[in-house]
Design a protein around this motif. Structure first.
Motif, PDB file in Angstrom:
ATOM      1  N   THR A  24       0.836  -1.210   0.000  1.00  0.00           N
ATOM      2  CA  THR A  24       0.000   0.000   0.000  1.00  0.00           C
ATOM      3  C   THR A  24       0.875   1.266   0.000  1.00  0.00           C
ATOM      4  O   THR A  24       2.022   1.238   0.443  1.00  0.00           O
ATOM      5  CB  THR A  24      -0.955  -0.003   1.211  1.00  0.00           C
ATOM      6  OG1 THR A  24      -0.190  -0.225   2.399  1.00  0.00           O
ATOM      7  CG2 THR A  24      -2.014  -1.074   1.081  1.00  0.00           C
ATOM      8  N   THR A  41      -1.315  -0.821  -4.615  1.00  0.00           N
ATOM      9  CA  THR A  41      -1.636   0.564  -4.965  1.00  0.00           C
ATOM     10  C   THR A  41      -0.347   1.354  -4.874  1.00  0.00           C
ATOM     11  O   THR A  41       0.318   1.353  -3.836  1.00  0.00           O
ATOM     12  CB  THR A  41      -2.689   1.162  -4.012  1.00  0.00           C
ATOM     13  OG1 THR A  41      -3.897   0.405  -4.157  1.00  0.00           O
ATOM     14  CG2 THR A  41      -2.990   2.608  -4.359  1.00  0.00           C
ATOM     15  N   GLY A  42      -0.001   2.020  -5.952  1.00  0.00           N
ATOM     16  CA  GLY A  42       1.226   2.808  -5.959  1.00  0.00           C
ATOM     17  C   GLY A  42       1.543   3.243  -7.371  1.00  0.00           C
ATOM     18  O   GLY A  42       0.655   3.350  -8.219  1.00  0.00           O
ATOM     19  N   SER A  43       2.827   3.440  -7.636  1.00  0.00           N
ATOM     20  CA  SER A  43       3.216   4.022  -8.920  1.00  0.00           C
ATOM     21  C   SER A  43       3.180   2.982 -10.047  1.00  0.00           C
ATOM     22  O   SER A  43       3.341   1.781  -9.809  1.00  0.00           O
ATOM     23  CB  SER A  43       4.611   4.618  -8.806  1.00  0.00           C
ATOM     24  OG  SER A  43       5.519   3.608  -8.456  1.00  0.00           O
ATOM     25  N   TRP A  89       1.636   5.613   0.757  1.00  0.00           N
ATOM     26  CA  TRP A  89       1.619   6.494   1.934  1.00  0.00           C
ATOM     27  C   TRP A  89       0.487   7.525   1.880  1.00  0.00           C
ATOM     28  O   TRP A  89       0.181   8.149   2.880  1.00  0.00           O
ATOM     29  CB  TRP A  89       2.962   7.246   2.040  1.00  0.00           C
ATOM     30  CG  TRP A  89       3.390   7.851   0.739  1.00  0.00           C
ATOM     31  CD1 TRP A  89       4.242   7.288  -0.170  1.00  0.00           C
ATOM     32  CD2 TRP A  89       2.951   9.076   0.159  1.00  0.00           C
ATOM     33  NE1 TRP A  89       4.365   8.096  -1.277  1.00  0.00           N
ATOM     34  CE2 TRP A  89       3.579   9.214  -1.109  1.00  0.00           C
ATOM     35  CE3 TRP A  89       2.086  10.099   0.579  1.00  0.00           C
ATOM     36  CZ2 TRP A  89       3.370  10.303  -1.944  1.00  0.00           C
ATOM     37  CZ3 TRP A  89       1.873  11.181  -0.264  1.00  0.00           C
ATOM     38  CH2 TRP A  89       2.522  11.278  -1.510  1.00  0.00           C
ATOM     39  N   CYS A 137      -4.009   9.979  -6.368  1.00  0.00           N
ATOM     40  CA  CYS A 137      -3.908   9.501  -7.750  1.00  0.00           C
ATOM     41  C   CYS A 137      -5.077   9.983  -8.604  1.00  0.00           C
ATOM     42  O   CYS A 137      -4.992   9.961  -9.822  1.00  0.00           O
ATOM     43  CB  CYS A 137      -3.834   7.987  -7.752  1.00  0.00           C
ATOM     44  SG  CYS A 137      -5.130   7.289  -6.768  1.00  0.00           S
ATOM     45  N   SER A 148       6.713   2.733   3.716  1.00  0.00           N
ATOM     46  CA  SER A 148       7.674   3.011   4.798  1.00  0.00           C
ATOM     47  C   SER A 148       7.495   4.415   5.385  1.00  0.00           C
ATOM     48  O   SER A 148       7.875   4.651   6.524  1.00  0.00           O
ATOM     49  CB  SER A 148       9.102   2.857   4.286  1.00  0.00           C
ATOM     50  OG  SER A 148       9.295   1.543   3.829  1.00  0.00           O
ATOM     51  N   GLU A 200       2.569  12.881 -14.051  1.00  0.00           N
ATOM     52  CA  GLU A 200       1.750  13.001 -12.840  1.00  0.00           C
ATOM     53  C   GLU A 200       2.439  14.006 -11.898  1.00  0.00           C
ATOM     54  O   GLU A 200       3.651  13.945 -11.733  1.00  0.00           O
ATOM     55  CB  GLU A 200       1.689  11.611 -12.199  1.00  0.00           C
ATOM     56  CG  GLU A 200       0.716  11.511 -11.083  1.00  0.00           C
ATOM     57  CD  GLU A 200       0.660  10.088 -10.534  1.00  0.00           C
ATOM     58  OE1 GLU A 200       1.648   9.347 -10.659  1.00  0.00           O
ATOM     59  OE2 GLU A 200      -0.382   9.738  -9.963  1.00  0.00           O
ATOM     60  N   LEU A 247      -2.834   2.053 -10.046  1.00  0.00           N
ATOM     61  CA  LEU A 247      -1.561   2.730 -10.308  1.00  0.00           C
ATOM     62  C   LEU A 247      -1.744   4.246 -10.478  1.00  0.00           C
ATOM     63  O   LEU A 247      -2.687   4.808  -9.963  1.00  0.00           O
ATOM     64  CB  LEU A 247      -0.900   2.063 -11.520  1.00  0.00           C
ATOM     65  CG  LEU A 247      -0.784   0.528 -11.384  1.00  0.00           C
ATOM     66  CD1 LEU A 247      -0.215  -0.087 -12.652  1.00  0.00           C
ATOM     67  CD2 LEU A 247       0.046   0.118 -10.180  1.00  0.00           C
TER      68      LEU A 247
END
Ligand code: NAP
Length: 465
Positions: free
Chosen positions: A133, A211-213, A135, A268, A162, A368, A235
């Motif tokens: 997941t 979920t992220g880049s 941040w 996002c 992190s 982005e 993404l």
């Protein structure tokens, strides 16, 4: 930030250390995966009504601890406390929705082509699910993966980002307090690349949800291929927001501020490119800038703050580069372009910024942003607006403002995006399918669609009648 066996979680509004978090060793992570796999045998056999009750109890615990969770979130992520409280409510909506959906995992019977057969289709949980997941929504992104996974009968392990592991860790502690078995839902901590490889290499893991880049997502898909794991990918995005000539400009300006500056623009689905009909661009920009000037920037724990800090130096540098690139290429700053950053102490604020006269040569129009910057450009025809909007590899969210149903339907039919807000800057909801087209992802989270990715379909043909 990373030491040998722990990493620091810092407050992005002040730079101060909140907590040191232990990095799990490879052996510990592999043991957690084994335990998750073994507990699947028991968890998947618990009947759906009981799983539902346990998720409801989890929801109750989260609700009881809402203020504490929101404060942890604001400290580690920087978003205003009101937004953190809103995110906990949003997370609760996923727990509540999927607690109910657990009882609605239906199979079906199919008429056979002979009297001697019956055909029955059933749904089964797929096994251990490993999640990673981001941040920017430390509670909601976890809740919308964990709740459908557990509801389906899968076991679940998550590696939180992190920068913001504390909210997710507390969330999962509350699941255990609610009575969900310890090995049915677990977290591990460590560097994304290290934990990601352990997850994708493991034979115990049957599904990766991320979920992220987009670059990390692509890598996880590739690494999942060897063991043919299921994947769900939420993404990146590059959302266009279109203001048609007939739009209600006061309403559109307020909605655009909401969708652009929520979480300091670090979502996002944030409007990333504001496309305005050329006949109303000056009027819209004046109204929009007036709204932006009302926003108060600062430490999210203080009263009345609307915009918090940028999560880290990497994010800050990228946003500043985009603003400078736009200015160098002729963009006009209408408000903002002001900074309050302390590299030594580690906090990075960017004041809400509006840029006019942007064009497609500028990086801000094809990368982005993930920050509080609103670039505005004009269009002549609605067809041109669609062409501009779709000219990106991303396809997550798009917004448009019009009161003309023909324009609205045309935009709906031609925009290549998974989520479309028509006169609505906040379309996300636990009961609706969230996800992207093109390089914004695979699969949907939320709604009835959000539980399917955790289920296998089994078909049985019974003969001899
Ligand atoms: P990120 O670098 O992709 O990190 C997201 C998560 O992936 C973190 O937990 C991170 O761990 C982990 N990670 C990093 N490198 C990895 C690797 N090689 N293998 C496996 N995991 C790895 O993205 P971010 O900068 O945190 O988040 C912003 C991005 O997420 C934006 O592009 C945004 O659009 C996207 N996003 C999408 C959605 C959506 O629903 N579509 C929602 C929110 C955010 P560490 O923290 O340990 O590095």
């Amino acid at each position: 930030m990373y030491m040998t066996n722990y990493f620091n979680v810092n407050n992005p509004a002040t730079g101060e250390l909140i907590q040191k978090v232990k990095i799990n060793t490879e052996d510990e992570i592999n043991l957690s995966l084994k335990n998750g796999h073994e507990s699947f045998k028991e968890w998947s056999k618990i009947n759906a009504h009981e799983r539902s009750r346990l998720i409801q109890k989890w929801s109750k615990k989260v609700n009881e601890n809402k203020e504490e969770l929101a404060e942890i979130m604001t400290k580690e992520n920087g978003k205003p406390l009101s937004e953190s409280l809103g995110e906990i409510d949003y997370s609760l909506a996923y727990l509540d929705w999927y607690a109910e959906e657990a009882k609605r995992i239906y199979g079906r019977t199919i008429p056979a082509n002979t009297e001697s057969k019956r055909i029955v289709v059933t749904k089964e949980p797929i096994g251990l699910v490993a999640a990673i997941t981001p941040w920017n929504f430390p509670a909601a992104m976890m809740a919308r993966k964990a709740a459908p996974a557990l509801a389906a009968g899968c076991t679940f392990i998550v590696k939180p980002a992190s920068e913001t592991p504390l909210t997710g860790m507390k969330f999962i502690d509350l699941a255990h307090e609610a009575g969900i078995p310890k090995d049915a839902i677990q977290y591990v901590n460590g560097r994304g690349s290290v934990v990601g490889d352990l997850f994708t290499d493991s034979d115990y893991v049957r599904k990766i949800t991320f979920t992220g880049s987009t670059p990390v997502g692509k890598n996880l898909i590739k690494n999942s291929a060897d063991t043919i794991k299921h994947v769900t990918m939420e993404l990146g995005g590059h959302a266009p927001l279109i203001i048609a000539e007939d739009a209600d400009l006061d309403y559109a300006a307020k909605q655009t501020v909401g969708t652009k500056f929520r979480n300091a623009g670090q979502t996002c689905v944030c409007a990333n490119r504001i496309l305005v009909h050329e006949n109303i661009i000056d009027e819209f920009t004046d109204k929009f800038v007036a709204e932006v000037k009302k926003l108060k920037i600062g430490n999210g724990l203080e009263d009345g703050i609307d915009v918090g800090p940028i999560i880290n130096k990497k994010g800050y540098d990228k946003i500043v580069d985009q603003i400078n690139n736009a200015k160098k290429n002729g963009a006009e700053v209408m408000v903002g372009d002001k900074y309050d950053a302390d590299k030594e102490n580690g906090y990075f604020f960017i004041h809400p910024t509006v840029l006019k006269n942007v064009n497609t040569d500028m990086t801000i129009m094809h990368e982005e942003t993930f920050g509080p910057v609103a670039p505005i450009t004009s269009f002549k025809t609605i067809e041109k607006a669609v062409e501009l909007a779709n000219s990106t590899p991303y396809g997550l969210a798009a917004y448009f403002f019009t009161n003309d149903y023909r324009t609205g339907n045309y935009l709906h039919d031609h925009l290549q995006f998974g989520i479309v807000g028509w006169n609505d800057g906040g379309p996300s909801a636990a009961h609706a399918p969230f996800g992207g087209m093109k390089e914004s992802g695979l699969g949907r989270e939320g709604g009835i669609e959000g539980i399917e990715p955790y289920l296998e379909t089994k078909y049985m043909s019974i003969g001899g009648f």
